[in-house]
Write an enzyme that holds these catalytic residues in place. Sequence first.
Site, mmCIF file in Angstrom:
data_model
loop_
_atom_site.group_PDB
_atom_site.id
_atom_site.type_symbol
_atom_site.label_atom_id
_atom_site.label_comp_id
_atom_site.label_asym_id
_atom_site.label_seq_id
_atom_site.Cartn_x
_atom_site.Cartn_y
_atom_site.Cartn_z
ATOM 1 N N MET A 79 -7.586 5.151 -3.415
ATOM 2 C CA MET A 79 -8.837 5.730 -3.886
ATOM 3 C C MET A 79 -9.795 4.659 -4.426
ATOM 4 O O MET A 79 -9.409 3.518 -4.651
ATOM 5 C CB MET A 79 -8.556 6.771 -4.975
ATOM 6 C CG MET A 79 -7.728 7.950 -4.493
ATOM 7 S SD MET A 79 -7.376 9.154 -5.783
ATOM 8 C CE MET A 79 -9.024 9.816 -6.106
ATOM 9 N N HIS A 80 -11.041 5.066 -4.610
ATOM 10 C CA HIS A 80 -12.074 4.341 -5.365
ATOM 11 C C HIS A 80 -12.667 3.125 -4.666
ATOM 12 O O HIS A 80 -13.654 2.575 -5.147
ATOM 13 C CB HIS A 80 -11.545 3.879 -6.728
ATOM 14 C CG HIS A 80 -10.781 4.896 -7.501
ATOM 15 N ND1 HIS A 80 -11.310 6.105 -7.884
ATOM 16 C CD2 HIS A 80 -9.508 4.878 -7.977
ATOM 17 C CE1 HIS A 80 -10.407 6.785 -8.572
ATOM 18 N NE2 HIS A 80 -9.305 6.071 -8.633
ATOM 19 N N ASP A 235 -4.787 9.263 -2.042
ATOM 20 C CA ASP A 235 -3.346 9.056 -1.932
ATOM 21 C C ASP A 235 -2.536 9.916 -2.893
ATOM 22 O O ASP A 235 -1.467 10.426 -2.529
ATOM 23 C CB ASP A 235 -2.994 7.578 -2.102
ATOM 24 C CG ASP A 235 -3.567 6.952 -3.365
ATOM 25 O OD1 ASP A 235 -4.224 7.654 -4.159
ATOM 26 O OD2 ASP A 235 -3.364 5.737 -3.557
#
Length: 485
Positions: A79-80, A235
Amino acid sequence: MYLGIDLGTSGVKIIILDGTGTVIAQASSPLKVSRPTPLWSEQSPQDWWQATNLAMQSLKSLHAESLAEVNAIGLSGQMHGATLLDSSNHIIRPAILWNDGRSEIQCKTIEATEKQTRHITGNIAMPGFTAPKLLWVKENEPDNFKRIAKVLLPKDYLRFLMTGDFASDMSDSAGTLWLDVEKRQWSKEMLNSTGLTIEQMPQLYEGTEITGKLTHEVAQMWGMVEVPVVAGGGDNAAGAVGIGVIAPKQAFLSLGTSGVFFVANDTYNPHPDSAIHTFCHCIPDTWHQMSVTLSAASCLTWVTELTGFKDEKSLLVETEKLDFSSPSSLIFLPYLSGERTPHNNPTAQGVFFGLTHNTTAAELCRSVLEGVAFAFADGQKALIDSGSQIENISVIGGGSRSKLWGQILASVLNRTLTYRKSGEVGPALGAARLAQIAVTQKDPVDVCFSGEVDYEIQPDLTMQDYYSYQYKKFKQLYHSLKMHF
């Protein structure tokens, strides 16, 4: 058949799932992280695509018939990560990853600019999120910022190369700090705080919706037909689907590169001040809360390399020979990449406390396993304080292979931990299940079942006793050193 692709930090993992929910094949390809300067963590998006193709070629060489029968593809990913494309769809700069800590100042700027940040997003602004990374680019690389046509999360860059579509799912997008997490839509106010527009964002979908189909070129390369590609999930949300954590009070621990304590909820219940994340789940009308420690299994990898062992398994074998009937004098703070929950401190650092001339590699490893467990205990307390109720805890991720680590975790947390078959492939399995739901329209409850129990680990009463004391020392050590980081 259904394909699940999980783009992790340390590698790409791909599985083939049959219609009964059985993983019949899997392949992976490693990735490396670049740390060009302190606090920075980056990867080349081109490397993600290369690793994906290498894993697919491995599957194609051994399971060509199964690949040809795949009906849909689901995606999961780290992520991110800030993946920036120009108007020609070219990568502008290396992707800034989730464990990058350079944008602490920009987090403060965002919350000062948009006073309702925590109300809109349900989260405190943290350097790991995508929005402050973009503000950092705007302030430090203005020429690059001016070129931005699209901002994509890592797995969604793979989707673009696979389908030509700019799309994302709710769970992954909730980690950008641009999403109104309760309303499940982009927030113009949050985008304005970083100088971006909705036009620069991908289209939003629920995790069980189809976003496009595999292009003819990619389908041919992979030995597949032009099947639908499903939104998927970040995830952790995909890992929850893979382990059957989609209902309230269900939880899991993920021992991946980072460590995650994840609890599913059927309502939106933010508690940002505790540094708990409140995100959309990748199942419609569902949310989740999670605590995050930025370094978990990566600490084990690090100490293995540090001590010169050929692999983690060899070091763990030596560590298992130690006497665990009494406490160690060594304590480890696992903040190799800073920390999120509960400290929100990107400058926190790793520490060994209590070293002597007689300290061995195995004792270093033991303190690493215990230090990560104590960080999970911090996360558990923050979750409970924020109102989360926790009943069943499953364990997933590469670190789940160590029964010793499981015993330490169970004793520190005072919880029974459940280990399930295929737990190591959690996010990729979840991605494949989301693909199955999308094309069959089955109820998620019928697809996202908990896997067969492999074994359970109960708290050890002796370890539980001395860990309660060591955990207090662990917390005191962080606070006594905080001013020096």
